[in-house]
Design a protein around this motif. Structure first.
Motif, PDB file in Angstrom:
ATOM      1  N   MET A  17       0.841  -1.200   0.000  1.00  0.00           N
ATOM      2  CA  MET A  17       0.000   0.000   0.000  1.00  0.00           C
ATOM      3  C   MET A  17       0.874   1.247   0.000  1.00  0.00           C
ATOM      4  O   MET A  17       1.938   1.272   0.611  1.00  0.00           O
ATOM      5  N   ARG A  18       0.355   2.271  -0.685  1.00  0.00           N
ATOM      6  CA  ARG A  18       1.016   3.576  -0.694  1.00  0.00           C
ATOM      7  C   ARG A  18      -0.010   4.631  -1.083  1.00  0.00           C
ATOM      8  O   ARG A  18      -1.067   4.313  -1.637  1.00  0.00           O
ATOM      9  N   GLU A  19       0.316   5.862  -0.779  1.00  0.00           N
ATOM     10  CA  GLU A  19      -0.520   6.967  -1.231  1.00  0.00           C
ATOM     11  C   GLU A  19       0.008   7.430  -2.585  1.00  0.00           C
ATOM     12  O   GLU A  19       1.210   7.496  -2.800  1.00  0.00           O
ATOM     13  N   ARG A  20      -0.888   7.726  -3.495  1.00  0.00           N
ATOM     14  CA  ARG A  20      -0.508   8.324  -4.780  1.00  0.00           C
ATOM     15  C   ARG A  20      -0.991   9.763  -4.748  1.00  0.00           C
ATOM     16  O   ARG A  20      -2.032  10.052  -4.169  1.00  0.00           O
ATOM     17  N   ARG A  21      -0.250  10.650  -5.375  1.00  0.00           N
ATOM     18  CA  ARG A  21      -0.597  12.070  -5.304  1.00  0.00           C
ATOM     19  C   ARG A  21      -0.687  12.700  -6.692  1.00  0.00           C
ATOM     20  O   ARG A  21       0.282  13.280  -7.179  1.00  0.00           O
ATOM     21  N   PRO A  22      -1.867  12.619  -7.304  1.00  0.00           N
ATOM     22  CA  PRO A  22      -2.025  13.326  -8.577  1.00  0.00           C
ATOM     23  C   PRO A  22      -1.964  14.831  -8.334  1.00  0.00           C
ATOM     24  O   PRO A  22      -2.291  15.313  -7.253  1.00  0.00           O
ATOM     25  N   ALA A  23      -1.536  15.559  -9.354  1.00  0.00           N
ATOM     26  CA  ALA A  23      -1.475  17.019  -9.233  1.00  0.00           C
ATOM     27  C   ALA A  23      -2.877  17.620  -9.202  1.00  0.00           C
ATOM     28  O   ALA A  23      -3.122  18.585  -8.487  1.00  0.00           O
ATOM     29  N   LEU A  45      -5.307   6.138  -2.686  1.00  0.00           N
ATOM     30  CA  LEU A  45      -4.491   5.072  -2.114  1.00  0.00           C
ATOM     31  C   LEU A  45      -4.294   3.996  -3.173  1.00  0.00           C
ATOM     32  O   LEU A  45      -5.232   3.652  -3.888  1.00  0.00           O
ATOM     33  N   ASN A  46      -3.086   3.468  -3.268  1.00  0.00           N
ATOM     34  CA  ASN A  46      -2.820   2.367  -4.188  1.00  0.00           C
ATOM     35  C   ASN A  46      -2.681   1.095  -3.367  1.00  0.00           C
ATOM     36  O   ASN A  46      -1.924   1.056  -2.396  1.00  0.00           O
ATOM     37  N   VAL A  47      -3.430   0.079  -3.754  1.00  0.00           N
ATOM     38  CA  VAL A  47      -3.397  -1.227  -3.100  1.00  0.00           C
ATOM     39  C   VAL A  47      -2.994  -2.237  -4.159  1.00  0.00           C
ATOM     40  O   VAL A  47      -3.696  -2.415  -5.150  1.00  0.00           O
ATOM     41  N   ALA A  48      -1.835  -2.866  -3.962  1.00  0.00           N
ATOM     42  CA  ALA A  48      -1.308  -3.803  -4.946  1.00  0.00           C
ATOM     43  C   ALA A  48      -0.880  -5.087  -4.245  1.00  0.00           C
ATOM     44  O   ALA A  48      -0.948  -5.200  -3.024  1.00  0.00           O
ATOM     45  N   GLY A  49      -0.433  -6.037  -5.020  1.00  0.00           N
ATOM     46  CA  GLY A  49       0.042  -7.308  -4.488  1.00  0.00           C
ATOM     47  C   GLY A  49      -0.924  -8.437  -4.789  1.00  0.00           C
ATOM     48  O   GLY A  49      -2.045  -8.230  -5.258  1.00  0.00           O
ATOM     49  N   ASP A  50      -0.468  -9.662  -4.486  1.00  0.00           N
ATOM     50  CA  ASP A  50      -1.251 -10.861  -4.802  1.00  0.00           C
ATOM     51  C   ASP A  50      -2.615 -10.896  -4.114  1.00  0.00           C
ATOM     52  O   ASP A  50      -3.544 -11.535  -4.600  1.00  0.00           O
ATOM     53  N   TYR A  51      -2.741 -10.231  -2.974  1.00  0.00           N
ATOM     54  CA  TYR A  51      -3.988 -10.280  -2.210  1.00  0.00           C
ATOM     55  C   TYR A  51      -4.739  -8.940  -2.215  1.00  0.00           C
ATOM     56  O   TYR A  51      -5.627  -8.728  -1.390  1.00  0.00           O
ATOM     57  N   ALA A  52      -4.401  -8.054  -3.146  1.00  0.00           N
ATOM     58  CA  ALA A  52      -5.048  -6.734  -3.194  1.00  0.00           C
ATOM     59  C   ALA A  52      -6.555  -6.854  -3.385  1.00  0.00           C
ATOM     60  O   ALA A  52      -7.333  -6.217  -2.661  1.00  0.00           O
ATOM     61  N   ALA A  77      -9.251   7.099   7.637  1.00  0.00           N
ATOM     62  CA  ALA A  77     -10.127   5.993   8.047  1.00  0.00           C
ATOM     63  C   ALA A  77     -10.008   4.829   7.062  1.00  0.00           C
ATOM     64  O   ALA A  77      -9.904   3.666   7.477  1.00  0.00           O
ATOM     65  N   LEU A  78     -10.003   5.130   5.764  1.00  0.00           N
ATOM     66  CA  LEU A  78      -9.865   4.068   4.771  1.00  0.00           C
ATOM     67  C   LEU A  78      -8.494   3.412   4.894  1.00  0.00           C
ATOM     68  O   LEU A  78      -8.380   2.183   4.855  1.00  0.00           O
ATOM     69  N   TRP A  79      -7.452   4.225   5.048  1.00  0.00           N
ATOM     70  CA  TRP A  79      -6.106   3.673   5.194  1.00  0.00           C
ATOM     71  C   TRP A  79      -6.071   2.689   6.365  1.00  0.00           C
ATOM     72  O   TRP A  79      -5.557   1.583   6.234  1.00  0.00           O
ATOM     73  N   PHE A 115      -2.376 -10.933   5.369  1.00  0.00           N
ATOM     74  CA  PHE A 115      -1.722 -11.266   4.108  1.00  0.00           C
ATOM     75  C   PHE A 115      -0.246 -10.891   4.101  1.00  0.00           C
ATOM     76  O   PHE A 115       0.469 -11.213   3.169  1.00  0.00           O
ATOM     77  N   GLY A 116       0.167 -10.148   5.122  1.00  0.00           N
ATOM     78  CA  GLY A 116       1.490  -9.520   5.118  1.00  0.00           C
ATOM     79  C   GLY A 116       1.361  -8.226   4.348  1.00  0.00           C
ATOM     80  O   GLY A 116       0.746  -8.163   3.280  1.00  0.00           O
ATOM     81  N   LEU A 117       1.893  -7.145   4.905  1.00  0.00           N
ATOM     82  CA  LEU A 117       1.708  -5.812   4.329  1.00  0.00           C
ATOM     83  C   LEU A 117       3.047  -5.091   4.233  1.00  0.00           C
ATOM     84  O   LEU A 117       3.802  -5.048   5.202  1.00  0.00           O
ATOM     85  N   ARG A 118       3.286  -4.521   3.076  1.00  0.00           N
ATOM     86  CA  ARG A 118       4.411  -3.593   2.906  1.00  0.00           C
ATOM     87  C   ARG A 118       3.822  -2.209   2.658  1.00  0.00           C
ATOM     88  O   ARG A 118       3.026  -2.027   1.738  1.00  0.00           O
ATOM     89  N   VAL A 119       4.182  -1.260   3.503  1.00  0.00           N
ATOM     90  CA  VAL A 119       3.740   0.121   3.345  1.00  0.00           C
ATOM     91  C   VAL A 119       4.907   0.902   2.759  1.00  0.00           C
ATOM     92  O   VAL A 119       6.010   0.884   3.312  1.00  0.00           O
ATOM     93  N   GLN A 120       4.654   1.548   1.638  1.00  0.00           N
ATOM     94  CA  GLN A 120       5.656   2.390   0.998  1.00  0.00           C
ATOM     95  C   GLN A 120       5.325   3.840   1.278  1.00  0.00           C
ATOM     96  O   GLN A 120       4.186   4.255   1.067  1.00  0.00           O
ATOM     97  N   ALA A 121       6.298   4.584   1.776  1.00  0.00           N
ATOM     98  CA  ALA A 121       6.073   5.996   2.090  1.00  0.00           C
ATOM     99  C   ALA A 121       6.179   6.850   0.846  1.00  0.00           C
ATOM    100  O   ALA A 121       6.720   6.494  -0.142  1.00  0.00           O
TER     101      ALA A 121
END
Length: 186
Positions: free
Chosen positions: A19-25, A110-117, A168-170, A180-186
């Motif tokens: 998971m990570r936050e994406r920031r469109p302009a 928010l971007n949610v990726a991975g095998d269990y997204a 709240a969603l995060w 599932f195991g989580l990697r958070v990318q800053a």
């Protein structure tokens, strides 16, 4: 509130969710858009090619329109500043009945990726997330929150939510991903 690193169950091969936050302009809402063929012609001046389709995303790496209901689109710009993006959209659609509203400061992505997204999103979303193909775009709920999902194929899902509900969603997603195991990318 975002804690980079790996959390939850340790899995062979690494975490099942990233998971990570994406920031469109800029993000704008287009309401009352003309039919898809006319919309494509009007927005070709912005570099968008092809024809938009209901329940699909349309665009490229810089400018993206996400179908948000009949005659409604979220217009996302990853580099173009909000005032410029708003002005360009309004100019392109000036002779139609469409309205364009700047939502740039009103959404979190928010971007949610991975095998269990998909499995993670299914925990709180009634939409058949597992059947979404790359480029699909739909508004639904996650728990009690209204979200907009954009399936990005191997890049998982972008989940758009009202900014005031972003945390709240995060937290819902973070808690649900621990199994599932989580990697958070800053």
């Amino acid at each position: 509130h975002v804690h980079a690193g790996e959390h939850g169950v340790a899995r062979e091969g690494g975490p099942g969710v990233v998971m990570r936050e994406r920031r469109p302009a800029a993000i704008c809402q287009v309401n009352g858009a003309p039919d898809e063929v006319t919309l494509a012609a009007k927005l070709s001046s912005l570099g968008l090619t092809g024809t938009p389709e209901p329940r699909r995303a349309w665009g490229d790496d810089e400018h993206l329109l996400l179908w948000n209901g009949p005659g409604m689109w979220l217009a996302v710009a990853w580099q173009t500043p909000p005032r410029e993006w708003l002005a360009r959209l309004r100019e392109a659609l000036a002779d139609t009945d469409a309205t364009v509203t700047d939502l740039s400061s009103a959404r979190t992505v928010l971007n949610v990726a991975g095998d269990y997204a998909a499995e993670l999103l299914l925990k709180g979303c009634p939409l058949d997330v597992e059947s979404m193909s790359e480029g699909d775009s739909a508004t639904s709920l996650h728990g009690l929150l209204t979200v907009h999902l954009h399936a990005r194929g191997a890049d998982g899902f972008d989940v758009y939510v009202y900014r005031s509900f972003g945390r709240a969603l995060w937290e819902q997603l973070e808690d649900g991903a621990l199994e599932f195991g989580l990697r958070v990318q800053a």
